[in-house]
Design a protein around this motif. Structure first.
Motif, PDB file in Angstrom:
ATOM      1  N   MET A   1       0.846  -1.193   0.000  1.00  0.00           N
ATOM      2  CA  MET A   1       0.000   0.000   0.000  1.00  0.00           C
ATOM      3  C   MET A   1       0.883   1.245   0.000  1.00  0.00           C
ATOM      4  N   ILE A   2       0.503   2.282  -0.771  1.00  0.00           N
ATOM      5  CA  ILE A   2       1.222   3.539  -0.779  1.00  0.00           C
ATOM      6  C   ILE A   2       0.764   4.339   0.431  1.00  0.00           C
ATOM      7  N   ASP A   3       1.646   4.486   1.437  1.00  0.00           N
ATOM      8  CA  ASP A   3       1.274   5.145   2.682  1.00  0.00           C
ATOM      9  C   ASP A   3       1.522   6.641   2.566  1.00  0.00           C
ATOM     10  N   LEU A   4       0.530   7.365   2.064  1.00  0.00           N
ATOM     11  CA  LEU A   4       0.677   8.805   1.873  1.00  0.00           C
ATOM     12  C   LEU A   4       0.603   9.559   3.182  1.00  0.00           C
ATOM     13  N   ALA A   5       0.090   8.912   4.219  1.00  0.00           N
ATOM     14  CA  ALA A   5       0.037   9.573   5.516  1.00  0.00           C
ATOM     15  C   ALA A   5       1.437   9.793   6.076  1.00  0.00           C
ATOM     16  N   GLU A   6       2.376   8.939   5.659  1.00  0.00           N
ATOM     17  CA  GLU A   6       3.767   9.077   6.102  1.00  0.00           C
ATOM     18  C   GLU A   6       4.592   9.924   5.152  1.00  0.00           C
ATOM     19  N   ASN A   7       4.241   9.892   3.873  1.00  0.00           N
ATOM     20  CA  ASN A   7       4.969  10.682   2.881  1.00  0.00           C
ATOM     21  C   ASN A   7       4.092  10.845   1.638  1.00  0.00           C
ATOM     22  N   PRO A   8       3.629  12.056   1.346  1.00  0.00           N
ATOM     23  CA  PRO A   8       2.713  12.246   0.211  1.00  0.00           C
ATOM     24  C   PRO A   8       3.343  11.970  -1.146  1.00  0.00           C
ATOM     25  N   PHE A   9       4.666  11.837  -1.192  1.00  0.00           N
ATOM     26  CA  PHE A   9       5.344  11.609  -2.471  1.00  0.00           C
ATOM     27  C   PHE A   9       5.809  10.156  -2.628  1.00  0.00           C
ATOM     28  N   ALA A  10       5.347   9.282  -1.729  1.00  0.00           N
ATOM     29  CA  ALA A  10       5.792   7.885  -1.756  1.00  0.00           C
ATOM     30  C   ALA A  10       5.465   7.230  -3.094  1.00  0.00           C
ATOM     31  N   VAL A  11       6.429   6.475  -3.624  1.00  0.00           N
ATOM     32  CA  VAL A  11       6.237   5.777  -4.894  1.00  0.00           C
ATOM     33  C   VAL A  11       6.596   4.312  -4.720  1.00  0.00           C
ATOM     34  N   HIS A  12       6.014   3.473  -5.587  1.00  0.00           N
ATOM     35  CA  HIS A  12       6.289   2.044  -5.583  1.00  0.00           C
ATOM     36  C   HIS A  12       6.611   1.607  -6.998  1.00  0.00           C
ATOM     37  N   SER A  13       7.318   0.494  -7.099  1.00  0.00           N
ATOM     38  CA  SER A  13       7.616  -0.077  -8.407  1.00  0.00           C
ATOM     39  C   SER A  13       6.336  -0.654  -9.006  1.00  0.00           C
ATOM     40  N   PRO A  14       6.304  -0.867 -10.330  1.00  0.00           N
ATOM     41  CA  PRO A  14       5.107  -1.457 -10.953  1.00  0.00           C
ATOM     42  C   PRO A  14       4.714  -2.790 -10.334  1.00  0.00           C
ATOM     43  N   ASP A  15       5.703  -3.616  -9.941  1.00  0.00           N
ATOM     44  CA  ASP A  15       5.391  -4.913  -9.344  1.00  0.00           C
ATOM     45  C   ASP A  15       4.625  -4.757  -8.033  1.00  0.00           C
ATOM     46  N   ALA A  16       4.960  -3.710  -7.281  1.00  0.00           N
ATOM     47  CA  ALA A  16       4.325  -3.516  -5.970  1.00  0.00           C
ATOM     48  C   ALA A  16       2.907  -2.965  -6.091  1.00  0.00           C
ATOM     49  N   LEU A  17       2.541  -2.479  -7.266  1.00  0.00           N
ATOM     50  CA  LEU A  17       1.205  -1.899  -7.441  1.00  0.00           C
ATOM     51  C   LEU A  17       0.100  -2.931  -7.259  1.00  0.00           C
ATOM     52  N   LYS A  18       0.437  -4.212  -7.439  1.00  0.00           N
ATOM     53  CA  LYS A  18      -0.591  -5.249  -7.278  1.00  0.00           C
ATOM     54  C   LYS A  18      -1.108  -5.313  -5.850  1.00  0.00           C
ATOM     55  N   ASP A  19      -0.315  -4.793  -4.897  1.00  0.00           N
ATOM     56  CA  ASP A  19      -0.718  -4.814  -3.496  1.00  0.00           C
ATOM     57  C   ASP A  19      -1.415  -3.525  -3.060  1.00  0.00           C
ATOM     58  N   VAL A  20      -1.526  -2.568  -3.978  1.00  0.00           N
ATOM     59  CA  VAL A  20      -2.197  -1.307  -3.649  1.00  0.00           C
ATOM     60  C   VAL A  20      -3.700  -1.491  -3.850  1.00  0.00           C
ATOM     61  N   PRO A  21      -4.522  -1.172  -2.845  1.00  0.00           N
ATOM     62  CA  PRO A  21      -5.978  -1.354  -2.990  1.00  0.00           C
ATOM     63  C   PRO A  21      -6.536  -0.584  -4.185  1.00  0.00           C
ATOM     64  N   ALA A  22      -7.533  -1.178  -4.832  1.00  0.00           N
ATOM     65  CA  ALA A  22      -8.144  -0.553  -6.002  1.00  0.00           C
ATOM     66  C   ALA A  22      -8.687   0.827  -5.660  1.00  0.00           C
ATOM     67  N   GLU A 409      10.266  10.920  -6.737  1.00  0.00           N
ATOM     68  CA  GLU A 409      11.309  10.284  -5.923  1.00  0.00           C
ATOM     69  C   GLU A 409      12.175  11.291  -5.177  1.00  0.00           C
ATOM     70  N   PRO A 410      12.693  12.355  -5.820  1.00  0.00           N
ATOM     71  CA  PRO A 410      13.451  13.322  -5.022  1.00  0.00           C
ATOM     72  C   PRO A 410      12.587  14.031  -3.981  1.00  0.00           C
ATOM     73  N   CYS A 411      11.314  14.293  -4.318  1.00  0.00           N
ATOM     74  CA  CYS A 411      10.432  14.927  -3.333  1.00  0.00           C
ATOM     75  C   CYS A 411      10.180  14.004  -2.145  1.00  0.00           C
ATOM     76  N   GLN A 412      10.120  12.706  -2.397  1.00  0.00           N
ATOM     77  CA  GLN A 412       9.989  11.737  -1.313  1.00  0.00           C
ATOM     78  C   GLN A 412      11.195  11.831  -0.379  1.00  0.00           C
ATOM     79  N   LEU A 413      12.388  11.939  -0.947  1.00  0.00           N
ATOM     80  CA  LEU A 413      13.600  12.072  -0.137  1.00  0.00           C
ATOM     81  C   LEU A 413      13.611  13.394   0.622  1.00  0.00           C
ATOM     82  N   MET A 414      13.144  14.464  -0.022  1.00  0.00           N
ATOM     83  CA  MET A 414      13.079  15.764   0.649  1.00  0.00           C
ATOM     84  C   MET A 414      12.171  15.706   1.870  1.00  0.00           C
ATOM     85  N   PHE A 415      11.007  15.084   1.688  1.00  0.00           N
ATOM     86  CA  PHE A 415      10.040  15.000   2.785  1.00  0.00           C
ATOM     87  C   PHE A 415      10.626  14.197   3.949  1.00  0.00           C
TER      88      PHE A 415
END
Length: 599
Positions: A1-22, A409-415
């Motif tokens: 799951m993309i946890d935007l509550a911890e970081n609004p810029f969080a990204v995942h690889s395409p493979d990990a998208l299968k675990d993100v709720p519809a 990705e750089p914004c994720q690191l900044m946050f």
């Protein structure tokens, strides 16, 4: 799951998208500026774009589970104006593109490759039917009948072992979807075992099943339509990251496209353009744009605030800020510029407007101001030995070079950096310019250092030696562009690209170096119409992710510099000599091609 509550810029690889709720994919996806309507058309489509440009996320958004969330139910979606059943089929490295296929002769490789592709699509189809539809949506007797019809598409003798394997795990009459899915898995495993044996012994024989387009894949999708009870709903196969496939496998997909059976089966292929190697079919025909397929390009060259890419990034990140719950949802407030730089830039613009009026400068006032304002700022900061900060939403958009992930990705690191300094997520109202600059500069340096190391593992041994030549050439260009930017007398100070004057000698390795630069994405290669006529020529744009590394302005597209093959060869070996020679040419007032945006 993309946890935007911890970081609004969080990204995942395409493979990990299968675990993100519809629900989350639907909530985060931005329809505007994505060419989504073109992808949804009932026509075979190639979707070109670099990794990280959002192709996989869009294809996941078009899966049934997301369509059902958006339309509230399967029937509401299938009753809509543009219904389809999307089967997401990722081309994972090593799963379909098995290196052992090289051990087969051309005909055998084609047959096994097609069977492997068919089984992969079939497995994903069953996974979608069993996992993305509401429980009880399909009538049980129809599911059993469906599984038997699909089984009948194979030669009964060749499928015996896989039938036994599936029956050991599920009963066909109780769990027909799961049983059929296990059958496909077993068939894929048989191919893997055969190829492994072939690698050890040339006497290995393949005794399993085979399948083709007309005798398996097309009937499979026709039966899926019958199972749905909707013959008017086409099946869309989303083949993601098709650049992982071998050329023979791409030919198989091209053959599917050439059949033009879009009312039953429609193919959507995502890939980087430079690594989709052929448009030939297995029968040596050739598919053609418009006649056989449409194309969509996710990569955008221009990133100004009035361009689609900039608007898309703004919509994406402001949606993320809203969902994450941080106090600030305006991205320009969240990613502010360095205040004194912005103030001085506005002052310089006013000075340039007066200068244009008083000195009678050529062209339009707005063009004159746009061309020189940023350059003057860079020059002033350098003269005062003050470091230019790379910060602000618009500047980061430019640096991301048309790839959304290069922004996120750089914004994720900044946050994360702000959090490490002690701020709670709920209290973060913005990312200070000093942190933006620190991350962007490090990201730029890492790109120059690490990108060649990552790709070296996949290069033929004879190409490894060109990596150092390429890195030296990139440094040469960076130094040259830096000198132009900081030259108060330069007519086109914000040059960031070049063209080649003259043919590259046949005995030169420069072609190989430039091709490698395009593959690593140090260069983006476009074409332009020559003023002299005679067609189009290549235009090499330096990746703007490198701007902080070389202290360049990433926003300029006013010109392109012309370089000879001989000078570029020097640039591959000696940066100082390259810059000296080119600046000497500039002093002799060689004209620079003025760039005009082409539609």
């Amino acid at each position: 799951m993309i946890d935007l509550a911890e970081n609004p810029f969080a990204v995942h690889s395409p493979d990990a998208l299968k675990d993100v709720p519809a629900e989350q994919i639907v909530d985060l996806f931005i329809k505007e500026h994505t060419q989504l309507d073109n992808v949804k058309e009932q026509k075979h489509t190639f979707i070109w774009g670099p990794r990280g440009s959002g192709k996989s996320f869009m294809l996941r958004y078009l899966e049934p589970q997301c369509r059902f969330v958006e339309y509230n139910s399967p029937d509401d979606f299938f009753d809509s104006d543009q219904p389809f059943l999307g089967i997401y089929t990722p081309c994972k490295k090593g799963e379909i593109d098995k290196t052992e296929l090289d051990l087969l002769n051309d005909r055998a490789s084609q047959v096994i490759s097609e069977h492997l592709l068919n089984l992969t699509v079939a497995e994903e189809t069953l996974s979608t039917l069993s996992g993305q539809f509401p429980s009880g949506y399909f009538n049980h007797d129809k599911k059993v009948s469906f599984s038997r019809k699909i089984l009948d598409l194979f030669d009964s003798g060749s499928i015996t072992a896989s039938r036994e394997y599936a029956s050991d795990r599920y009963e066909q009459n109780k769990d027909p979807f799961k049983w059929l899915e296990e059958l496909f898995i077993s068939e894929k495993r048989q191919i893997s075992h055969y190829l492994q044996e072939l690698a050890l012994s040339s006497d290995a024989k393949y005794t399993g099943a085979t399948s083709g387009y007309h005798d398996f894949l097309l009937p499979l999708m026709s039966n899926v339509q019958q199972l749905l009870g909707r013959s008017d709903v086409p099946v869309y196969i989303f083949i993601d990251d098709a650049f992982h496939l071998f050329e023979e496998q791409q030919e198989v997909i091209n053959t599917w496209i050439a059949n033009r059976d879009q009312s039953t089966l429609c193919v959507k292929i995502s890939s980087t353009r430079d690594r989709y190697e052929t448009f030939e079919t297995t029968g040596r025909g050739r598919i053609e744009e418009t006649h056989d397929y449409n194309k969509i390009d996710f990569e955008e060259l221009y990133t100004g605030e009035d361009k689609q890419y900039s608007k898309k990034v703004r919509d994406i990140v402001e949606k993320r800020l809203e969902v994450s719950g941080v106090p600030t949802t305006d991205i320009e407030e969240f990613l502010p510029y360095r205040e004194f730089e912005q103030e001085r830039l506005e002052e310089i613009k006013s000075e340039l407007e007066d200068e244009w009026l008083e000195e009678g400068k050529p062209g339009r006032q707005s063009d004159y101001t746009s061309r020189y304002a940023k350059a003057r700022l860079f020059q002033e900061l350098a003269a005062g030995k003050t470091e230019k900060f790379y910060s602000g939403f618009d500047e980061i958009v430019h640096i991301s070079s048309g790839v959304v992930r290069n922004f996120l990705e750089p914004c994720q690191l900044m946050f994360n950096e702000v959090k490490r300094e002690g701020d709670n997520v709920d209290d973060i109202t913005h990312i200070p310019p000093r942190i933006q600059h620190k991350v962007l500069k490090q990201n730029s340096e890492d790109f120059l250092k690490e990108a060649p190391e990552k790709i070296a593992k996949t290069l033929p041994e004879e190409d490894i030696g060109y990596i150092e030549d390429l890195k030296t050439l990139v440094r040469s260009l960076g130094e040259l562009f830096y000198h132009r930017l900081h030259d108060p007398d330069s007519r086109e100070p914000r040059v960031f690209s070049f063209t080649i004057r003259g043919d590259i000698p046949s005995d030169s390795d420069l072609d190989r170096v430039l091709e490698l630069g395009e593959r690593i994405r140090y260069f983006k290669v476009k074409t332009y119409s020559t003023k002299e006529g005679g067609g189009r020529s290549d235009w090499y744009i330096l990746n703007r992710r490198l701007a902080p590394m070389f202290k360049l302005d990433p926003t300029g597209f006013e010109g392109r510099i012309t370089l000879t093959p001989e000078l570029l060869e020097i640039g591959c070996n000696d940066s100082s000599e390259f810059v000296r020679r080119r600046l000497d040419i500039d002093e002799k007032q060689e004209s620079l091609n003025t760039f005009t945006e082409e539609k």
